[in-house]
Design a protein around this motif. Structure first.
Motif, short mmCIF file in Angstrom:
data_model
loop_
_atom_site.label_atom_id
_atom_site.label_comp_id
_atom_site.label_asym_id
_atom_site.label_seq_id
_atom_site.Cartn_x
_atom_site.Cartn_y
_atom_site.Cartn_z
N UNK A 213 34.06 60.36 38.21
CA UNK A 213 33.98 59.20 38.03
C UNK A 213 34.87 58.64 37.20
N UNK A 214 34.84 57.42 37.26
CA UNK A 214 35.87 56.00 36.79
C UNK A 214 34.93 54.30 36.60
N UNK A 215 34.91 54.01 35.89
CA UNK A 215 34.26 52.30 35.74
C UNK A 215 35.11 51.82 36.11
N UNK A 216 35.24 50.28 36.79
CA UNK A 216 35.61 49.17 36.69
C UNK A 216 35.27 47.88 37.18
N UNK A 217 35.79 47.58 36.01
CA UNK A 217 35.34 45.67 35.96
C UNK A 217 36.56 45.18 36.70
N UNK A 218 36.44 44.77 38.63
CA UNK A 218 37.68 44.03 39.07
C UNK A 218 37.62 43.37 40.23
N UNK A 219 38.14 42.65 40.86
CA UNK A 219 37.36 41.59 42.06
C UNK A 219 37.69 43.16 43.26
N UNK A 220 37.17 42.44 44.18
CA UNK A 220 36.60 42.81 45.81
C UNK A 220 38.35 43.41 46.39
N UNK A 221 38.87 42.66 45.78
CA UNK A 221 41.00 42.68 46.56
C UNK A 221 41.52 43.85 45.69
N UNK A 222 40.88 43.81 44.70
CA UNK A 222 42.03 44.68 43.97
C UNK A 222 40.71 46.19 43.54
N UNK A 223 39.82 46.40 43.92
CA UNK A 223 39.06 47.43 44.10
C UNK A 223 39.31 48.13 45.40
N UNK A 224 39.28 47.48 46.08
CA UNK A 224 39.52 48.34 47.50
C UNK A 224 41.17 48.45 48.01
N UNK A 225 42.06 47.80 47.22
CA UNK A 225 43.56 48.25 47.34
C UNK A 225 44.19 48.16 48.34
N UNK A 226 43.51 46.64 49.29
CA UNK A 226 43.74 46.85 50.33
C UNK A 226 45.78 46.87 51.35
N UNK A 227 45.79 46.00 50.13
CA UNK A 227 47.26 45.90 50.74
C UNK A 227 47.77 46.80 50.10
N UNK A 228 47.37 48.19 49.94
CA UNK A 228 48.26 49.58 49.69
C UNK A 228 47.56 49.98 50.71
N UNK A 229 46.45 49.84 51.52
CA UNK A 229 46.03 50.79 52.46
C UNK A 229 47.13 50.37 54.11
N UNK A 230 47.08 51.84 54.41
CA UNK A 230 47.79 52.13 55.24
C UNK A 230 46.87 51.34 56.63
#
Length: 204
Positions: A139-156
C-alpha cells in the motif's frame, strides 16, 4: 457498462462482506468501536468517475491509500477521503488533536494501515468467494487531486471503475470515504464471468 440488478446486488454483497471483515479487524486494533457500511456501489467510465468524485470531494487535495492487484483480474484499488475527514479519522483513532504536528507525523502510517485493512478486506472477499487468485502490491499513501489519483488521462477509455461509498461511524461521528476499484481492460469482464460461475454453481 450496464450491469443487471442481480450483478450489482452480488457485487454489493461481496463488498459488504469485505468491509465487514475489515471492520472486525479494525475493532480488534483500537479502543473505539467502528461501524463500517457501504450504502451503494456504482460502475463508471474513467471520465464519469472523475466528474462524480470531483462533485463529491471537490477539486482540492484528497487523501488516498492505493495498492495494485493482479492475477485473475488486475488493476488498482484505492481508499479515498477528503483531507479533513482523513484528519478527523486519524485524530479519533490516535487521540491526537486535529492540526497538531504530532497528528501529521502519524497520519500517513495510520491511514496506510486503515486503507490496507479495508482494501484487503474487500479484495480478499472477492478473490475467496469468487475462487480467484490475486496478488497485491504494497500500500502507498498519497495526497493529490482526484484527477491525478484516477490518472484518467492515462487510462484506456474502456477501463471500468467500480465506486463503493464507505461510511465509517465512530462514536456517533460519521466519516465518509470512497473505495475505488479500477479494473484494466478485460479484467472487469473476467470479474463478471466469475460472478456468473458462482451464481450458476449455487443454483445447481
Amino acid at each position: 457498462m450496464n450491469l443487471t440488478v442481480d450483478q450489482l446486488d452480488t457485487l454489493q454483497e461481496l463488498v459488504n462482506i469485505g468491509v465487514g471483515r475489515a471492520a472486525s479487524v479494525l475493532n480488534e486494533m483500537i479502543e473505539c468501536h467502528i461501524r463500517l457500511q457501504v450504502p451503494f456501489i456504482r460502475v463508471f467510465s474513467p471520465g464519469q468517475m472523475k466528474q462524480e468524485l470531483e462533485n463529491r470531494l471537490g477539486v482540492s487535495l484528497v487523501s488516498a491509500v492505493r495498492l495494485g492487484f493482479s492475477g485473475s483480474f488486475s488493476g488498482l484499488a484505492q481508499l479515498v477521503f477528503p483531507t479533513d475527514s482523513a484528519s478527523k479519522l486519524v485524530a479519533l483513532l490516535t487521540n491526537e488533536e486535529v492540526g497538531t504536528p504530532d497528528l501529521d507525523a502519524v497520519k500517513i502510517g495510520t491511514l496506510t494501515e486503515i486503507g490496507n485493512i479495508v482494501i484487503n478486506g474487500v479484495m480478499g472477499s472477492m478473490s475467496n468467494l469468487l475462487r480467484q487468485h490475486l496478488n497485491y502490491s504494497l500500500p502507498m499513501y498519497l495526497e493529490d487531486t482526484v484527477e491525478h489519483l484516477l490518472g484518467s488521462k492515462q487510462l484506456e477509455p474502456n477501463t471500468t471503475v467500480l465506486l463503493a461509498q464507505a461510511r465509517f461511524t465512530i462514536e456517533q461521528l460519521q466519516i465518509a470515504g470512497d473505495i475505488i476499484l479500477i479494473f484494466k481492460v478485460g479484467s472487469f469482464d473476467a470479474l463478471l464471468t466469475a460472478l456468473e460461475m458462482i451464481e450458476e454453481s449455487e443454483e445447481e
